[in-house]
Design an enzyme around this catalytic site. Sequence first.
Site, PDB file in Angstrom:
ATOM      1  CB  CYS A 381      10.617  14.751  13.066  1.00  0.00           C
ATOM      2  SG  CYS A 381       9.748  16.581  12.624  1.00  0.00           S
ATOM      3  CG  HIS A 515      14.104  13.240  10.081  1.00  0.00           C
ATOM      4  ND1 HIS A 515      12.836  12.224  10.624  1.00  0.00           N
ATOM      5  CD2 HIS A 515      13.080  14.471  10.151  1.00  0.00           C
ATOM      6  CE1 HIS A 515      11.722  12.627  10.187  1.00  0.00           C
ATOM      7  NE2 HIS A 515      11.768  14.249  10.163  1.00  0.00           N
ATOM      8  CD  GLU A 517      15.124   8.866  11.072  1.00  0.00           C
ATOM      9  OE1 GLU A 517      15.461  10.041  12.180  1.00  0.00           O
ATOM     10  OE2 GLU A 517      13.545   9.452  10.666  1.00  0.00           O
TER      11      GLU A 517
END
Length: 543
Positions: A381, A515, A517
């Site tokens: 990001c 993102h 993750e």
Amino acid sequence: MTRYIFITGGVVSSLGKGLMAASLAALLQARGFRVRIRKFDPYLNVDPGTMSPYQHGEVYVTDDGAETDLDLGHYERFTGVSARQSDNVTQGRVYQTIIQRERRGDYLGATVQVIPHVTDEIKAFALADTDDLDFVLCEIGGTVGDIESLPFMEAIRQLHNDLDRGQSIFVHVTLVPYIAAAGELKTKPTQRSVRDLTSLGIQPDILLCRCEHPLPDSERQKIALFCNVRPEAVIPALDARSIYAVPHQYHAEGLDEEVLRAFGIKDAPAPQLARWDDIMDRQQNPEGEVTIGVVGKYVGLLDAYKSLYEALSHGGLANRVKVKVKWIDAELFEKGDDIIASLEPMHGILVPGGFGVRGSEGKIASVKFARERNVPFFGICLGMQMACIEGARNTAGIAQASTTEFGETSEPVVGLITEWMSTEGLQKRTADTDLGGTMRLGAYPAKLTGNSVVAGIYGTNDISERHRHRYEVNAGYRDRLEKGGLIFSGMSPDGTLPEIVERPDHPWFVGVQFHPELKSKPFDPHPLFASFIEAAVKQSRLV
Ligand code: GLN
């Protein structure tokens, strides 16, 4: 029939209720039940999206674009069930809904009150979208006794009555502190907090007692007697070696057995825990170790990067290595800290998501270090945006490159997104739009270039990942950045928004606007994290 498990907490905050809920859900799932976990947050923000990560930790984003509590990340990581907007409600959102309704005149002249209007709204939230489930676990944020959580306590008390007998239970998580001077575990705080709960009309069925030392049988009996539960329903919860050891540990202490018993379920299959055995085996027996430097801003509070930390550790599980994370404050590089001394020992460098100008030059310098030294680099990001600005300045000759997030610039390599297509149609924003809930949020598809590094990593050209940002790399700079070696290898399906950049001439250099993750799980590590850690393992053999 959908059954409900209401989870409250007592004595102190930070007892790990979220982890407990996630672990219990995982155990029920391992017995073949369909589960979903929900979180009720008593604070008055409509969602945590506008809160500082230092206040509230990470904001966890769902596929459907909700900005939610970080506990929803635990829920997803432990169950693999994708969280939704309807899985997290704050008191602020409840009141917002009610007040909007009142202004429309929907209450037809009635006096609007906490009971029944607020409690009805909370109950409706708990019951919504649950038809296809065996169990819904509802975690109430905060601690019994907080003024803020009272409407939620009242709502679950009512729900217990509204539902059929045996359709809902209460699990209360408490602390049994160890007093070193006396060499004893103390049960009084637990007794007090159960008394607080019963004064609200809630009698817990199961007590989960967090303790640092094994709970002697005498203390278990005492808690059972004073708190009006069976001794077997007093479950000791000692600190675990790892969060992924918690499901096994709670199972060994009989938690899932007691939950089934409380519901009167006798014929449930034994849990299949092979998934958790494999994770523990990989975690306990690593074949190597890598160190990843995360150069960010919120390094003082690890909850601010919760999912990121977990995803890195999942990358380690995939490669059977231990991942040590070194949290580095980007601002220190601007204040004269020696970047070479800090970053040289790293086997991989990651610049995570973030907001604002503070520390940005330190992040850009870290990208430059990783690029020049051929150290694996992962930008997420804001980290991707910094990689583009670094590339523009140092490999494309655009010395003034910057982002409009940091102020006016003559070279907006990154700029405010004013228009984009979402599943709800064309979205438009200006610099004056409200800050809450107006970012590009949730899952968006992207198309990857066929022969790119990332297409190889994903094993497909079509991906969907979760977003949370207001600014975007400016596709108008694509040709110049690509000439400098930074290739735009993933774009939004309409070709307007850059989603991924990479440097094919570098051992591992990837920046992503989304993102990844948020979607990584211990039993299903995200491919980008698995690949990044693999590259770090190779790097560790070089240095
Ligand atoms: N501040 C940047 C933006 O809004 C990046 C956000 C993030 O990293 N989540 O675009």
